[in-house]
Every structure is written in structure tokens, then in C-alpha cells.
Design an enzyme around this catalytic site. Structure first.
Site, mmCIF file in Angstrom:
data_model
loop_
_atom_site.group_PDB
_atom_site.id
_atom_site.type_symbol
_atom_site.label_atom_id
_atom_site.label_comp_id
_atom_site.label_asym_id
_atom_site.label_seq_id
_atom_site.Cartn_x
_atom_site.Cartn_y
_atom_site.Cartn_z
ATOM 1 N N CYS A 2 0.817 -1.219 0.000
ATOM 2 C CA CYS A 2 0.000 0.000 0.000
ATOM 3 C C CYS A 2 0.846 1.262 0.000
ATOM 4 C CB CYS A 2 -0.877 0.028 1.239
ATOM 5 S SG CYS A 2 -1.945 -1.397 1.406
ATOM 6 N N ARG A 27 5.495 -0.217 -6.136
ATOM 7 C CA ARG A 27 5.444 -0.986 -4.897
ATOM 8 C C ARG A 27 4.494 -2.185 -5.009
ATOM 9 N NH1 ARG A 27 6.759 2.424 -0.170
ATOM 10 N NH2 ARG A 27 5.257 1.214 0.991
ATOM 11 N N TRP A 75 -2.830 -2.846 -1.491
ATOM 12 C CA TRP A 75 -2.401 -4.226 -1.724
ATOM 13 C C TRP A 75 -3.166 -5.045 -0.698
ATOM 14 C CZ3 TRP A 75 0.743 -7.992 0.867
ATOM 15 C CH2 TRP A 75 1.273 -8.991 0.016
ATOM 16 N N ASN A 100 -2.163 2.431 5.663
ATOM 17 C CA ASN A 100 -1.240 1.327 5.360
ATOM 18 C C ASN A 100 -1.045 0.531 6.647
ATOM 19 O OD1 ASN A 100 -0.895 2.426 2.884
ATOM 20 N ND2 ASN A 100 1.265 2.974 3.151
ATOM 21 N N GLY A 101 -0.856 -0.777 6.506
ATOM 22 C CA GLY A 101 -0.598 -1.593 7.696
ATOM 23 C C GLY A 101 -1.799 -2.448 8.053
ATOM 24 N N GLU A 483 19.166 -17.102 -5.533
ATOM 25 C CA GLU A 483 18.728 -15.794 -6.006
ATOM 26 C C GLU A 483 18.316 -15.869 -7.485
ATOM 27 O OE1 GLU A 483 17.811 -13.170 -4.752
ATOM 28 O OE2 GLU A 483 17.973 -11.666 -6.331
ATOM 29 N N LYS A 487 14.619 -14.919 -8.866
ATOM 30 C CA LYS A 487 14.374 -13.940 -9.935
ATOM 31 C C LYS A 487 13.482 -14.549 -11.005
ATOM 32 C CE LYS A 487 15.157 -11.033 -8.456
ATOM 33 N NZ LYS A 487 15.796 -10.705 -7.216
ATOM 34 N N GLU A 490 9.891 -15.040 -9.721
ATOM 35 C CA GLU A 490 9.213 -13.763 -9.455
ATOM 36 C C GLU A 490 8.667 -13.126 -10.731
ATOM 37 O OE1 GLU A 490 11.100 -11.207 -5.811
ATOM 38 O OE2 GLU A 490 12.422 -11.539 -7.492
ATOM 39 N N HIS A 506 20.638 -36.433 -4.147
ATOM 40 C CA HIS A 506 19.795 -36.803 -3.004
ATOM 41 C C HIS A 506 18.332 -36.472 -3.254
ATOM 42 C CE1 HIS A 506 23.318 -37.881 -0.759
ATOM 43 N NE2 HIS A 506 23.849 -36.679 -0.940
ATOM 44 N N LYS A 605 6.986 -4.386 -3.614
ATOM 45 C CA LYS A 605 8.393 -3.996 -3.465
ATOM 46 C C LYS A 605 8.792 -3.904 -2.003
ATOM 47 C CE LYS A 605 12.316 -2.555 -4.935
ATOM 48 N NZ LYS A 605 13.136 -3.620 -5.524
HETATM 49 C C1 G6P Z 1 9.844 -7.974 -1.011
HETATM 50 C C2 G6P Z 1 10.512 -7.582 -2.314
HETATM 51 C C3 G6P Z 1 11.830 -8.323 -2.468
HETATM 52 C C4 G6P Z 1 12.708 -8.071 -1.249
HETATM 53 C C5 G6P Z 1 11.990 -8.430 0.054
HETATM 54 C C6 G6P Z 1 12.764 -7.939 1.263
HETATM 55 O O1 G6P Z 1 9.434 -9.300 -1.073
HETATM 56 O O2 G6P Z 1 9.686 -7.886 -3.414
HETATM 57 O O3 G6P Z 1 12.499 -7.865 -3.625
HETATM 58 O O4 G6P Z 1 13.870 -8.841 -1.358
HETATM 59 O O5 G6P Z 1 10.720 -7.786 0.097
HETATM 60 O O6 G6P Z 1 12.793 -6.539 1.224
HETATM 61 P P1 G6P Z 1 13.867 -5.635 1.903
HETATM 62 O O7 G6P Z 1 13.428 -4.241 1.584
HETATM 63 O O8 G6P Z 1 13.804 -5.910 3.375
HETATM 64 O O9 G6P Z 1 15.196 -5.967 1.326
#
Ligand code: G6P
Length: 610
Positions: A2, A27, A75, A100-101, A483, A487, A490, A506, A605
Site C-alpha cells: 500500500c 510498490r 495491496w 497502510n498496515g 537468487e 528472480k 518472481e 539426493h 516492493k
Molecule cells: C519484497 C521484495 C523483495 C525483497 C523483500 C525484502 O518481497 O519484493 O524484492 O527482497 O521484500 O525486502 P527488503 O526491503 O527488506 O530488502
């Protein structure tokens, strides 16, 4: 996640609010809305499901006008995405709120309000705040009403409120969710993220926990702290400029941010390297004393930041001789953690506002740690403000939801931390000097890897029809495989898993066939021969291999084995360099599949709820 925007201005605020919402789009959200108090005292509201563009279409057809207003991108947490659940929420025709929250005691409050005759038009927790505020505002001014209401809320919130009876006034409040005040010239603004307001100001006040703020005509800003005492908070100038908000020549923010990596890694190193060693003072005046007492480290983060922490474990143990435990914040915070004497608590976060990471820091503060260090990309963020020490990663604003430059600058900062601790703990000065030299050359190597873009784009075509993928790595490259898999899932929605290559036999080997592409990073390190054997195991089962390998590694390209060569790099820094081809691969696969690269479905985000 949000986003909030608010404004009190001499001009019509609709344009300011809409522009702010567009800047918060990155975001992630599912609906948007705004409310403006008209000159005749009426509250006008417009809400739409979907993108901000849908809201904009409605506003073109039926514009709002006035000098004070609030707006929101939502969101969904409580209640599905719908227009009825979109913010602002109103109580009757006279009060509107954006939030927000999460209000944790919303059910009890809802029962109380229903008993009092209020009826609810949405499934959200926010609507209780609207009704509580409406009831309290009947007993006095809006500022007092907000103070009395927030005292009754459990959970996390950032709020923006307007009332029909208070011309040119917006009230904001924060606890557990970020909120900044934008300071204009005879205008004042509110936002959950300074980026939202960069078109109208670069001067910000970062509100503290429990603050309530009143913005009024003429740019008047009154802040009351949690105890209700008027306070003056420092005005900070936003230093990253506004370039971040545009894609420039690039098709997506993600691609732009991938290509910014040589520059931002250089920025992360700037002023932090001496001739032959890292400058420990760059961590702050207290760092040297604090680091001297470090016996071990607990490193806590979420998502991509967690993967950076996993890489750092290899570095810190090998080069600084410090035992390290790495954990995801949402698990750590609910565990009975044992904290040995001399343990440093380190958080990693690009946003500095991730709810679980922030909660973990607050939890850790009660557990007798030696101290806390935040490695973060946002200077005024909650995590930075609440930690003993902070090291900024200098990546500049990252807009693409999938983290790229924030990750590689975190790794750079973690290497600096490794060297700082190594220095304090007596690391061999030649080894340190070698690493410092290698770090200096890193931006140039990263630039060279980026020239492989079109070769990687060509590889991506093999993934267009695939539903699964396996990523392999060994040692510090296992987290890089994690990672890479993150990616790919995502942004392309292809199911991807990562394994330490030695674990293949395994279990995951059972999945390998011609439909399961296997991606591996193969730098020239001591584990290379072992990795090669693991890759043979894949080939023998008909799996198609995509290997990113060191220039000097004798890996032959053959049918079913695609090898892409990277420049030779100091083995300690290879995890940073090998991240890039995996970012580019995911990017090109996503473009090929036509997904929303910068705003992938269901993701946000900055995750400011638990
Ligand atoms: C969300 C974002 C990710 C990020 C994660 C942790 O899931 O989409 O890209 O890695 O939060 O966020 P931070 O701001 O704590 O690195």
C-alpha cells in the site's frame, strides 16, 4: 504494498495526488483511490480496481478539485481487491481516511462500532478507523480525534485523514508503517515513500514512531510525538535526485537497474577503501570499538536480502573468522533465540521498512546483543534509525519489484563489513590488500559482463515453453543459485528451485529430463572439479545445461551444454559478478513470456505487513 499520498496546497491537489500514486505504482497494488475536500466543504471520492490508469480514466471523466486531499494504492490484506475495499474509506459523507498496515484489534472495534449504530461498507480493517475518527471528531478537532483514536489501535499503521469541517487540513499518523512529510513552499505533503513527492519537493521530515502530524494551509506543519508533545523534527534533503522515477532509454526499470550496477557498486565503495584496507571509520565513529568486541554474528533478512546474507556467511567465516548464523526474519522473530556473548545483530534490507525485519530488530534489542548494524538502501528508514550502526548501500531508488542493484550493492557492503571485521580481528594484511584491489576492479568487470546481454537474450529463448528450472551452485554460489531461481519465478512465473550441486543426487536428480533446464554458475574456484562432476550427472540424464563459467575454465560447449564465459574475477567476488547473468536471463525470459516485468503479479516492493 500500500502507498499513501496527501497534500494541502494553494493549487488543486488532484494532479499532485495522482502523480504521487503513479510514482508509488512500483510498490505493487491492486486498486487505487483518492478523496478531496471541495471548496464548498463536500468530500469527493473516486476509487478504481486495478492500475492507477483506471483511476485516472475515471478522474478524466469526472475530475475532483480542492486544496486538500488524500490518496492511496492498496495491496489487499483484509478483504479481496475490489472497488468497495479500495481506500479512501469514508464514515458518512464527512470523513475520509487512507491506511497502510494492519489493525489487529479491528474485529473487537467493529463489534463496538456496530453496537453504536455504525454500518460497514467494506471488508477492510481500515473502515473501523474511519468510523472511530468520525465519532471522535464530533467531540472536537480532527487532530485531537486522531490522537484519541490511534491510542486505541493495535497493530501497524500509517494514516492520512481529511474531514469536511476542516478546510485545507490533512492529518497523518504513523506507528509501524513509514510516513514522511514533504515540505513545500507554502504547501505541505504526506507520503509513505518520499519518491511519491519528488515532483513537488525534495525536502522531507521522516516521522517517528507514534507521531501525529497536522498539515494546514500555507505549508503549516505541526508534529506531536507519541506523548502528545509538540516536537520539531529535522528536515532532510533527498539526495538521490529524481532520475530514478523514469526508465530513460530502457524498456523496463528492471533492465535500467541491472545496467546501473557498475555505477552503484562504485558508489557503494566510494570513500570506504584505503590503499590496502577498508576504512573501518566509514561504518561510523562507534564501529571500531563495537567491531572489536564481535565474537559472532546473527544476520536476519527477507527475500533477496536474505540471499545476500547467505553469501556473507561464507565471506565472514573465511576472511574474518567470525561464526555467522543467517535466518529469515519471519522465522527468527518467533524463535527462542540463544544469544552468545559478543554477538552482533545485523539486518539487511533494501527498503529498511520490511515489517518482519523491523520486528526482528526490535525483538533482538531485548535479547542482549552486543549491538545492531543495518545494511540498508534508504537513509531515513525505520531500520536505519533504530539500529546502532548503519551502512548505506548507495544503490539509489530501485523501482523494479525484483531486486537487482539493491542485491549486488548489499553484497558489496557485506564484503566491506567482512574486511572491516577482518581488519579489527587481525586478517593477513596482504589478503586484505588483495581483496581491496579486487573490489576496485569490480565495477569494470560488472560492465564487461553486461556486454553479454544479447548472448543471454539468445539463451532465454530456450525457456519460453518451460514450466520448471533447476539452479545449481556450490559454496558461496549456492545462495546465488537461490537468487537466480527467485528472480526467474518472481518475474516469469516459471517454477524454479535451487540446490547446492552436491545435493543433486539426493533427490532433485529424479526431476531431470529434457524438459528441465539446469542452470549452473561455475566460477574458477576450489569447488570447480566437484561441480563439473555434478553437471555430468545432469547430462547423463538428458538435462539441458546452461553454464555461466569462468573464462579460464575448460568447459566445452556441446550438444545440450550451453556455456557462457565470464571474465576472470577474484574468487571472493565471483558471487557478485555471477549474479548478473542470472538477472539478465530472468529478465529476458520474462519479456519473452510477456509478463509484467516491473510489477509482477501478487508481489510488492516493500512489504510493510507481517
Ligand atoms: C519484497 C521484495 C523483495 C525483497 C523483500 C525484502 O518481497 O519484493 O524484492 O527482497 O521484500 O525486502 P527488503 O526491503 O527488506 O530488502
Amino acid at each position: 504494498m500500500c502507498g499513501i499520498v496527501g497534500a494541502v496546497a494553494q493549487r488543486n491537489v488532484q494532479g499532485i495526488l495522482l502523480e504521487g500514486l503513479k510514482r508509488l505504482e512500483y510498490r505493487g497494488y491492486d486498486s487505487a483511490g483518492m478523496a478531496i475536500r471541495a471548496g464548498d466543504g463536500r468530500l469527493q471520492r473516486c476509487r478504481a480496481l486495478g492500475k492507477v490508469a483506471a483511476l485516472e480514466d475515471k478522474l478524466v471523466a469526472a475530475p475532483l478539485a480542492g486544496h486538500s486531499g488524500i490518496a492511496h494504492t492498496r495491496w489487499a490484506t483484509h478483504g479481496r481487491p475490489s472497488e468497495a475495499n479500495a481506500h479512501p474509506h469514508q464514515s458518512g459523507e464527512r470523513l475520509a481516511v487512507v491506511h497502510n498496515g494492519i489493525i489487529e484489534n479491528h474485529e473487537a472495534l467493529r463489534d463496538e462500532l456496530e453496537t453504536d449504530g455504525y454500518s460497514f461498507a467494506s471488508e477492510t480493517d481500515t473502515e473501523v478507523v474511519a468510523h472511530l475518527l468520525e465519532r471522535e471528531a464530533r467531540r472536537g478537532d480532527l487532530l485531537g480525534a486522531v490522537q484519541r483514536v490511534v491510542a486505541r489501535l493495535d497493530g501497524a499503521y500509517a494514516l492520512g485523514v481529511i474531514h469536511a469541517d476542516e478546510p485545507d487540513v490533512v492529518i497523518g499518523a504513523r506507528k509501524g508503517s513509514p510516513l514522511v512529510v514533504g515540505v513545500g513552499i507554502e504547501e505541505a505533503f504526506l507520503a509513505s515513500d518520499p519518491l511519491a513527492l519528488l515532483r513537488v519537493t525534495d525536502r522531507f521530515i521522516y516521522l517517528e514512531e507514534g507521531d501525529v502530524v497536522r498539515l494546514a494551509a500555507g505549508g503549516e506543519i505541526t508534529i506531536l510525538d507519541a506523548a502528545g508533545t509538540p516536537v520539531t523534527r529535522e528536515i532532510q534533503t533527498f539526495e538521490h535526485g529524481d532520475g530514478a522515477a523514469s526508465k530513460g532509454e530502457y524498456r523496463h526499470f528492471m533492465l535500467k537497474e541491472i545496467h546501473e550496477q557498475p555505477a552503484v557498486i562504485a558508489a557503494a565503495l566510494e570513500g570506504r577503501l584505503g590503499d590496502r584496507s577498508v576504512l573501518v571509520e566509514s561504518f561510523g565513529p562507534r564501529a571500531e570499538t563495537l567491531f572489536a568486541g564481535v565474537r559472532q554474528i546473527h544476520l536476519v533478512a527477507c527475500g533477496t536480502s536474505y540471499h545476500a546474507g547467505l553469501v556473507a556467511r561464507y565471506w565472514l567465516e573465511r576472511y574474518a573468522g567470525v561464526p555467522v548464523q543467517v535466518e529469515v526474519a519471519s522465522e527468527y522473530r518467533y524463535r527462542q533465540v540463544v544469544v552468545p556473548e559478543g554477538t552482533l545483530f545485523v539486518t539487511l534490507s533494501q527498503s529498511g521498512e520490511t515489517a518482519d525485519t523491523l520486528a526482528a530488530l526490535r525483538f533482538a534489542k531485548q535479547r542482549g546483543y552486543l549491538g545492531s548494524l543495518a545494511i540498508c538502501n534508504v537513509p531515513g528508514s525505520s531500520l536505519v534509525r533504530e539500529s546502532d550502526l548503519a551502512l548505506m548501500t548507495q544503490a539509489g531508488p530501485e523501482i523494479g519489484v525484483a531486486s537487482t542493484k539493491a542485491f549486488t550493492t548489499q553484497l558489496t557492503a557485506l564484503m566491506l563489513l567482512t574486511l572491516a571485521l577482518g581488519r579489527v580481528r587481525g586478517q593477513d594484511p596482504d589478503e586484505q590488500a588483495n581483496l581491496v584491489e579486487a573490489l576496485r576492479g569490480l565495477p569494470g568487470l560488472v560492465r564487461r559482463v553486461l556486454t553479454l546481454d544479447s548472448a543471454i537474450e539468445a539463451l532465454a529463448t530456450a525457456f519460453g515453453e518451460k514450466h520448471h528450472a533447476l539452479f545449481l551452485g556450490r559454496g558461496a554460489h549456492f545462495p546465488i543459485a537461490l537468487e537466480g531461481a527467485l528472480k526467474l519465478k518472481e518475474i516469469s512465473y516459471i517454477h524454479a528451485e535451487a540446490y547446492p550441486a552436491g545435493e543433486l543426487k539426493h533427490g532433485p536428480l529424479a526431476l531431470v529430463d529434457s524438459e528441465m533446464p539446469v542452470i549452473s554458475v561455475a566460477p574458477n574456484d576450489e569447488l570447480l572439479d566437484k561441480l563439473k562432476s555434478n553437471l555430468q550427472e545432469v547430462r547423463a540424464r538428458g538435462g539441458e545445461l546452461f553454464v555461466f563459467a569462468d573464462d579460464e575454465v575448460g568447459l566445452a560447449e556441446e550438444e545440450g551444454v550451453h556455456v557462457l564465459r565470464l571474465p576472470h574475477v577474484h574468487e571472493a567476488l565471483a558471487p557478485i559478478l555471477y549474479t548478473l547473468p542470472l538477472q539478465l536471463l530472468s529478465y529476458h525470459v520474462a519479456v519473452l513470456k510477456g509478463t509484467d516485468v516491473d510489477q509482477p503479479r501478487n508481489l510488492a516492493k516493500s512489504v510493510t505487513v507481517e
